[in-house]
Design a protein around this motif. Structure first.
Motif, mmCIF file in Angstrom:
data_model
loop_
_atom_site.group_PDB
_atom_site.id
_atom_site.type_symbol
_atom_site.label_atom_id
_atom_site.label_comp_id
_atom_site.label_asym_id
_atom_site.label_seq_id
_atom_site.Cartn_x
_atom_site.Cartn_y
_atom_site.Cartn_z
ATOM 1 N N ALA A 1 -1.812 22.741 -14.177
ATOM 2 C CA ALA A 1 -1.412 23.638 -15.266
ATOM 3 C C ALA A 1 -2.308 24.873 -15.295
ATOM 4 N N ASP A 2 -3.607 24.693 -15.078
ATOM 5 C CA ASP A 2 -4.536 25.823 -15.029
ATOM 6 C C ASP A 2 -4.213 26.751 -13.860
ATOM 7 N N ARG A 3 -3.853 26.152 -12.730
ATOM 8 C CA ARG A 3 -3.492 26.963 -11.557
ATOM 9 C C ARG A 3 -2.218 27.759 -11.832
ATOM 10 N N LEU A 4 -1.250 27.139 -12.498
ATOM 11 C CA LEU A 4 -0.022 27.855 -12.859
ATOM 12 C C LEU A 4 -0.318 28.983 -13.844
ATOM 13 N N ARG A 5 -1.220 28.721 -14.798
ATOM 14 C CA ARG A 5 -1.606 29.757 -15.768
ATOM 15 C C ARG A 5 -2.225 30.955 -15.051
ATOM 16 N N ALA A 6 -3.081 30.674 -14.062
ATOM 17 C CA ALA A 6 -3.700 31.756 -13.296
ATOM 18 C C ALA A 6 -2.648 32.514 -12.483
ATOM 19 N N ALA A 7 -1.676 31.788 -11.914
ATOM 20 C CA ALA A 7 -0.611 32.439 -11.146
ATOM 21 C C ALA A 7 0.235 33.332 -12.054
ATOM 22 N N GLY B 1 2.660 13.830 -4.891
ATOM 23 C CA GLY B 1 3.703 14.548 -4.156
ATOM 24 C C GLY B 1 4.519 15.444 -5.073
ATOM 25 N N ASP B 2 4.779 14.959 -6.281
ATOM 26 C CA ASP B 2 5.512 15.764 -7.267
ATOM 27 C C ASP B 2 4.720 17.019 -7.626
ATOM 28 N N LEU B 3 3.428 16.853 -7.844
ATOM 29 C CA LEU B 3 2.591 18.000 -8.231
ATOM 30 C C LEU B 3 2.580 19.084 -7.169
ATOM 31 N N GLY B 4 2.589 18.667 -5.913
ATOM 32 C CA GLY B 4 2.562 19.641 -4.821
ATOM 33 C C GLY B 4 3.772 20.545 -4.800
ATOM 34 N N ARG B 5 4.894 20.074 -5.314
ATOM 35 C CA ARG B 5 6.129 20.875 -5.309
ATOM 36 C C ARG B 5 6.029 22.112 -6.185
ATOM 37 N N VAL B 6 5.343 22.022 -7.311
ATOM 38 C CA VAL B 6 5.330 23.161 -8.240
ATOM 39 C C VAL B 6 4.361 24.260 -7.832
ATOM 40 N N MET C 1 0.840 -1.181 0.000
ATOM 41 C CA MET C 1 0.000 0.000 0.000
ATOM 42 C C MET C 1 0.890 1.252 0.000
ATOM 43 N N VAL C 2 0.533 2.236 -0.814
ATOM 44 C CA VAL C 2 1.323 3.471 -0.917
ATOM 45 C C VAL C 2 0.560 4.619 -0.261
ATOM 46 N N GLY C 3 1.323 5.625 0.169
ATOM 47 C CA GLY C 3 0.715 6.813 0.776
ATOM 48 C C GLY C 3 0.113 7.723 -0.289
ATOM 49 N N PRO C 4 -0.707 8.702 0.136
ATOM 50 C CA PRO C 4 -1.372 9.596 -0.829
ATOM 51 C C PRO C 4 -0.394 10.386 -1.698
ATOM 52 N N GLU C 5 0.767 10.717 -1.161
ATOM 53 C CA GLU C 5 1.749 11.486 -1.928
ATOM 54 C C GLU C 5 2.399 10.647 -3.030
ATOM 55 N N GLN C 6 2.285 9.323 -2.913
ATOM 56 C CA GLN C 6 2.937 8.432 -3.874
ATOM 57 C C GLN C 6 1.966 7.905 -4.938
ATOM 58 N N LEU C 7 0.698 8.295 -4.841
ATOM 59 C CA LEU C 7 -0.279 7.857 -5.844
ATOM 60 C C LEU C 7 0.018 8.505 -7.193
ATOM 61 N N ARG C 8 -0.173 7.740 -8.234
ATOM 62 C CA ARG C 8 0.033 8.278 -9.581
ATOM 63 C C ARG C 8 -1.059 9.290 -9.909
ATOM 64 N N ILE C 9 -0.741 10.203 -10.797
ATOM 65 C CA ILE C 9 -1.692 11.261 -11.170
ATOM 66 C C ILE C 9 -2.200 11.047 -12.588
ATOM 67 N N SER C 10 -3.366 11.602 -12.829
ATOM 68 C CA SER C 10 -3.970 11.508 -14.164
ATOM 69 C C SER C 10 -3.667 12.778 -14.955
ATOM 70 N N ASP C 11 -3.969 12.734 -16.240
ATOM 71 C CA ASP C 11 -3.814 13.932 -17.067
ATOM 72 C C ASP C 11 -4.755 15.044 -16.600
ATOM 73 N N VAL D 1 5.346 19.851 -14.827
ATOM 74 C CA VAL D 1 4.053 19.229 -14.487
ATOM 75 C C VAL D 1 3.767 18.046 -15.395
ATOM 76 N N TRP D 2 4.010 18.188 -16.681
ATOM 77 C CA TRP D 2 3.678 17.123 -17.621
ATOM 78 C C TRP D 2 4.664 15.951 -17.563
ATOM 79 N N ARG D 3 5.785 16.129 -16.840
ATOM 80 C CA ARG D 3 6.740 15.031 -16.629
ATOM 81 C C ARG D 3 6.482 14.294 -15.313
ATOM 82 N N MET D 4 5.730 14.891 -14.421
ATOM 83 C CA MET D 4 5.533 14.333 -13.078
ATOM 84 C C MET D 4 4.656 13.096 -13.110
ATOM 85 N N ARG D 5 4.836 12.255 -12.078
ATOM 86 C CA ARG D 5 4.101 10.997 -12.004
ATOM 87 C C ARG D 5 3.231 10.862 -10.760
#
Length: 140
Positions: free
Chosen positions: A18-24, A49-54, A1-11, A42-46
Motif C-alpha cells: 500500500a505504501d508503494r502504491l501511495r508513492a507511485a 503472488g496476488d500482491l505481485g500483480r498490483v 509444501m507450497v511455493g513462495p507465490e502461494q504463501l499467505r501474506i501478513s497485514d 491489496v487488502w483483499r489479497m491472500r
C-alpha cells in the motif's frame, strides 16, 4: 509444501505494498481511480503472488541504501542539527568576510575568523559523527 507465490501474506506486507502504491500515485504513475482500485485489491489479497500483480507494471523501488544526498534526519534531532549548521555557516561566512576586509585595511591575518568558527564547527562535527540528527541507512 507450497511455493513462495502461494504463501499467505501478513497485514505488514499488505501495508508495504500500500505504501508503494501511495508513492507511485504521488509520483504520477497511478491516477486516483487506479490507486484506489489497486489499494482496495491489496487488502483483499491472500498470497504473495496476488500482491505481485498490483505492482508488476510499476518501476522498481529505489535502493534503500541510497539517500539522495540526505545528510540530516527528518526528525527533531535532524532539524535541530540542520538549523545549527546553517547558523554556524552564516556566522563563519560573516566572520570570514569581516576579517578579509580588515586584512585588506590593516595588518590583521585573514584567518582570524577561525577563532569564531573552529570551536563551534568542531562541536557540530563531533555531534554529527556521534549520530546526532544524522540520517540512517535505509531511512531518514
Amino acid at each position: 509444501m507450497v511455493g513462495p507465490e502461494q504463501l499467505r501474506i501478513s497485514d505488514a506486507e499488505r501495508q508495504a505494498v500500500a505504501d508503494r502504491l501511495r508513492a507511485a500515485h504521488a509520483d504520477g504513475y497511478l491516477d486516483l481511480a487506479e490507486y484506489d482500485e489497486r489499494l482496495t485489491e491489496v487488502w483483499r489479497m491472500r498470497t504473495r503472488g496476488d500482491l505481485g500483480r498490483v505492482t508488476r507494471d510499476l518501476p522498481a523501488e529505489p535502493d534503500p541504501g541510497r539517500r539522495d544526498g540526505v545528510v540530516f534526519a527528518a526528525g527533531p534531532g535532524g532539524v535541530a542539527m540542520k538549523v545549527l549548521s546553517i547558523i554556524w555557516l552564516c556566522i563563519t561566512a560573516a566572520a570570514a568576510a569581516g576579517t578579509a576586509v580588515l586584512a585588506l585595511l590593516t595588518d590583521l591575518r585573514p584567518l582570524w575568523f577561525l577563532i569564531f568558527s573552529a570551536p563551534t564547527g568542531a562541536v557540530l562535527l563531533t555531534l554529527w559523527v556521534a549520530g546526532a540528527g544524522r540520517a540512517r541507512r535505509g531511512g531518514a
